[in-house]
Write a protein that holds these residues in place. Structure first.
Motif, PDB file in Angstrom:
ATOM      1  N   PHE A  30      -4.014  -5.114 -21.167  1.00 18.05           N
ATOM      2  CA  PHE A  30      -4.665  -5.273 -19.863  1.00 18.05           C
ATOM      3  C   PHE A  30      -5.722  -6.376 -19.929  1.00 18.05           C
ATOM      4  O   PHE A  30      -5.921  -7.103 -18.957  1.00 18.05           O
ATOM      5  N   ARG A  31      -6.369  -6.506 -21.060  1.00 24.27           N
ATOM      6  CA  ARG A  31      -7.345  -7.596 -21.201  1.00 24.27           C
ATOM      7  C   ARG A  31      -6.657  -8.954 -21.068  1.00 24.27           C
ATOM      8  O   ARG A  31      -7.230  -9.891 -20.500  1.00 24.27           O
ATOM      9  N   SER A  78      -9.036  -6.177 -14.951  1.00 21.61           N
ATOM     10  CA  SER A  78      -7.796  -6.867 -14.612  1.00 21.61           C
ATOM     11  C   SER A  78      -7.534  -6.821 -13.109  1.00 21.61           C
ATOM     12  O   SER A  78      -6.844  -7.689 -12.566  1.00 21.61           O
ATOM     13  N   GLU A  79      -8.087  -5.822 -12.421  1.00 25.36           N
ATOM     14  CA  GLU A  79      -7.929  -5.702 -10.973  1.00 25.36           C
ATOM     15  C   GLU A  79      -9.103  -6.325 -10.208  1.00 25.36           C
ATOM     16  O   GLU A  79      -8.953  -6.690  -9.048  1.00 25.36           O
ATOM     17  N   PRO A 282      -1.583  -9.161  -5.556  1.00 25.25           N
ATOM     18  CA  PRO A 282      -2.553 -10.253  -5.373  1.00 25.25           C
ATOM     19  C   PRO A 282      -3.235 -10.194  -4.016  1.00 25.25           C
ATOM     20  O   PRO A 282      -4.431 -10.510  -3.898  1.00 25.25           O
ATOM     21  N   GLU A 283      -2.502  -9.782  -2.983  1.00 21.86           N
ATOM     22  CA  GLU A 283      -3.083  -9.725  -1.648  1.00 21.86           C
ATOM     23  C   GLU A 283      -4.205  -8.700  -1.572  1.00 21.86           C
ATOM     24  O   GLU A 283      -5.274  -8.962  -1.001  1.00 21.86           O
ATOM     25  N   PHE A 284      -3.961  -7.515  -2.145  1.00 21.25           N
ATOM     26  CA  PHE A 284      -5.011  -6.497  -2.096  1.00 21.25           C
ATOM     27  C   PHE A 284      -6.192  -6.892  -2.966  1.00 21.25           C
ATOM     28  O   PHE A 284      -7.353  -6.681  -2.583  1.00 21.25           O
ATOM     29  N   ARG A 285      -5.948  -7.473  -4.137  1.00 16.69           N
ATOM     30  CA  ARG A 285      -7.051  -7.907  -4.993  1.00 16.69           C
ATOM     31  C   ARG A 285      -7.929  -8.922  -4.269  1.00 16.69           C
ATOM     32  O   ARG A 285      -9.155  -8.868  -4.363  1.00 16.69           O
TER      33      ARG A 285
END
Length: 332
Positions: A30-31, A78-79, A282-285
Motif C-alpha cells: 500500500f505504501r 494511499s487514499e 480517482p474521482e472520489f479521491r
C-alpha cells in the motif's frame, strides 16, 4: 516483549511470525501506491514505540490522519495522498489495530488513546494540528479532540465509530454468517459475498488484504462506546462529519442527524450510494481531497478561503495526468 510504562503487556495483532511478515508486506504494497514521497519515523511513547508515516511539505499545516481498524498508515495515505500537496500528513499506526502499531489494546472508555496521540504530537514538536479519522480512527480522533481541544484546530470524521451503531441483527446476517462461510470455504465467491456489504467499489488490493487479515490478525471484538450527548455538545473543535447512506456499521442518516442536533460547530453530510468503505476511485479521491481542503482552509466562521479553494480545484482537475507538477503547483 516487556510491559510498557503503564504496565500493559504486549498483545500482538498478528497470529504468528509468518502472519506478521505478510501484514508487513501489505504495508509496503500500500505504501508503494502512494505517489508522493513519505518517510517512516518511530516515536517513543509511554505506550511503546510508535510508527508514523509522514508526507507532504515540511512547512505545510499539520494534518493528523488516523486509519480504520485492522489497516494501517500506508493504507490510509494511499487514499488521501492528494492532500499531501497542501498539508504535512502525520499518519501514526494505531495501537492494537495495525501490524506496525504498539502491540497493546488500550481501554476504549478512558483517555489512553488520546494521551498516546498527544505524546506523538509532542515528540514531533507539533503544537496544534488539524485531525482526520476514518471509522475506528474517527473514534480516536473524536476522543482526542474532546480530551485535548487546545491541540486541534479542525476535525474531519469519515464514517466514524462512536457516534451511532447499526443493527446487530443486520450485522449478524450480512457480515458474521458470511465470515463463517468464508473461513470454512475461502473461495472468491464467498469473499465477494462477505465484502459486499462493506465495499462501495471492488478493489483487488483491498479485497485481498482483507482476506489475509481474516487469517493473519487476531480479532478485537470490542465495539467503541458511543459518545454521550454531553460529549458531543461539548466539542469545541470545528468538525466535518461524512456519513454513508448504506453503512451497515454506522448508519449515515442517523449519524448526520445526531451530529446536526448536538454539535453546534459541525457540518454533516451524507455520502450517497456509499457503504462503510468509501469508493477507492480517482474521482472520489479527488472529490474528498477538495472537500476536506475546502473545510480545513476555511475561516473560523465556516466560510471557505475562495481563492485558495479555486487554486486547489484547478490543480486537482489534472492531477491524474501530471501528479508531480500538481504537487509543485500546490506548494507555490
Amino acid at each position: 516483549m516487556t510491559p510498557n510504562r503503564h504496565g500493559q503487556k504486549p498483545s500482538p495483532v498478528w497470529r504468528d511470525e509468518r502472519a506478521r511478515a505478510r501484514l508487513e508486506a501489505w504495508h509496503e504494497r500500500f505504501r508503494a501506491r502512494i505517489q508522493t514521497p513519505v518517510s517512516s519515523e518511530v516515536v517513543d511513547t509511554s505506550y511503546g514505540p510508535s510508527h508514523v508515516l509522514v508526507g507532504g511539505p515540511e512547512n505545510g499545516p499539520a494534518l493528523v490522519c488516523l486509519h480504520a481498524m485492522r489497516t494501517g498508515s500506508a493504507h490510509l495515505l494511499s487514499e488521501l495522498q492528494l492532500l499531501a500537496g497542501q498539508f504535512r500528513l502525520i499518519a501514526p499506526d494505531l495501537p492494537g489495530q495495525s501490524v506496525l502499531g504498539p502491540p497493546i489494546r488500550p481501554s476504549l472508555s478512558g483517555h489512553s488513546l488520546a494521551d498516546w496521540l498527544v505524546e506523538i504530537l509532542d515528540n514531533l514538536n507539533i503544537g496544534k494540528a488539524d485531525i482526520l479519522g476514518i471509522s475506528w480512527g474517527g473514534f480516536v480522533a473524536r476522543k482526542a479532540a474532546s480530551a485535548y481541544p487546545e491541540r486541534f484546530s479542525s476535525m474531519v470524521l469519515i464514517v466514524p465509530a462512536g457516534i451511532v451503531n447499526g443493527s446487530h441483527w443486520r450485522g449478524l446476517t450480512q457480515m458474521a454468517l458470511p465470515m463463517v462461510r468464508y473461513r470454512i470455504r475461502p473461495s472468491e465467491a464467498n469473499l465477494k459475498e462477505l465484502l459486499r456489504p462493506l465495499l462501495t467499489e471492488w478493489d483487488e488490493d483491498w479485497a485481498a488484504y482483507m482476506a489475509d487479515t481474516l487469517n493473519d490478525m487476531r480479532l478485537d471484538l470490542r465495539i467503541p462506546p458511543l459518545a454521550t450527548d454531553d460529549e458531543l455538545r461539548g466539542l469545541k473543535v470545528r468538525t466535518l462529519v461524512l456519513g454513508a447512506d448504506d453503512d451497515i456499521s454506522f448508519p449515515g442518516q442517523a449519524m448526520v442527524e445526531r451530529v446536526r442536533r448536538l454539535v453546534s460547530n459541525a457540518e454533516a453530510e451524507l455520502l450517497q450510494q456509499c457503504k462503510h468503505c468509501p469508493p477507492t476511485t480517482p474521482e472520489f479521491r479527488s472529490w474528498l481531497a477538495e472537500r476536506v481542503t475546502t473545510f480545513l482552509v476555511g475561516s473560523e466562521d465556516g466560510t471557505s478561503a475562495r481563492g485558495e479553494t479555486e487554486r486547489i480545484r484547478e490543480a486537482l482537475e489534472w492531477v491524474n495526468t501530471d501528479y508531480g507538477n500538481a504537487l509543485k503547483r500546490l506548494a507555490e
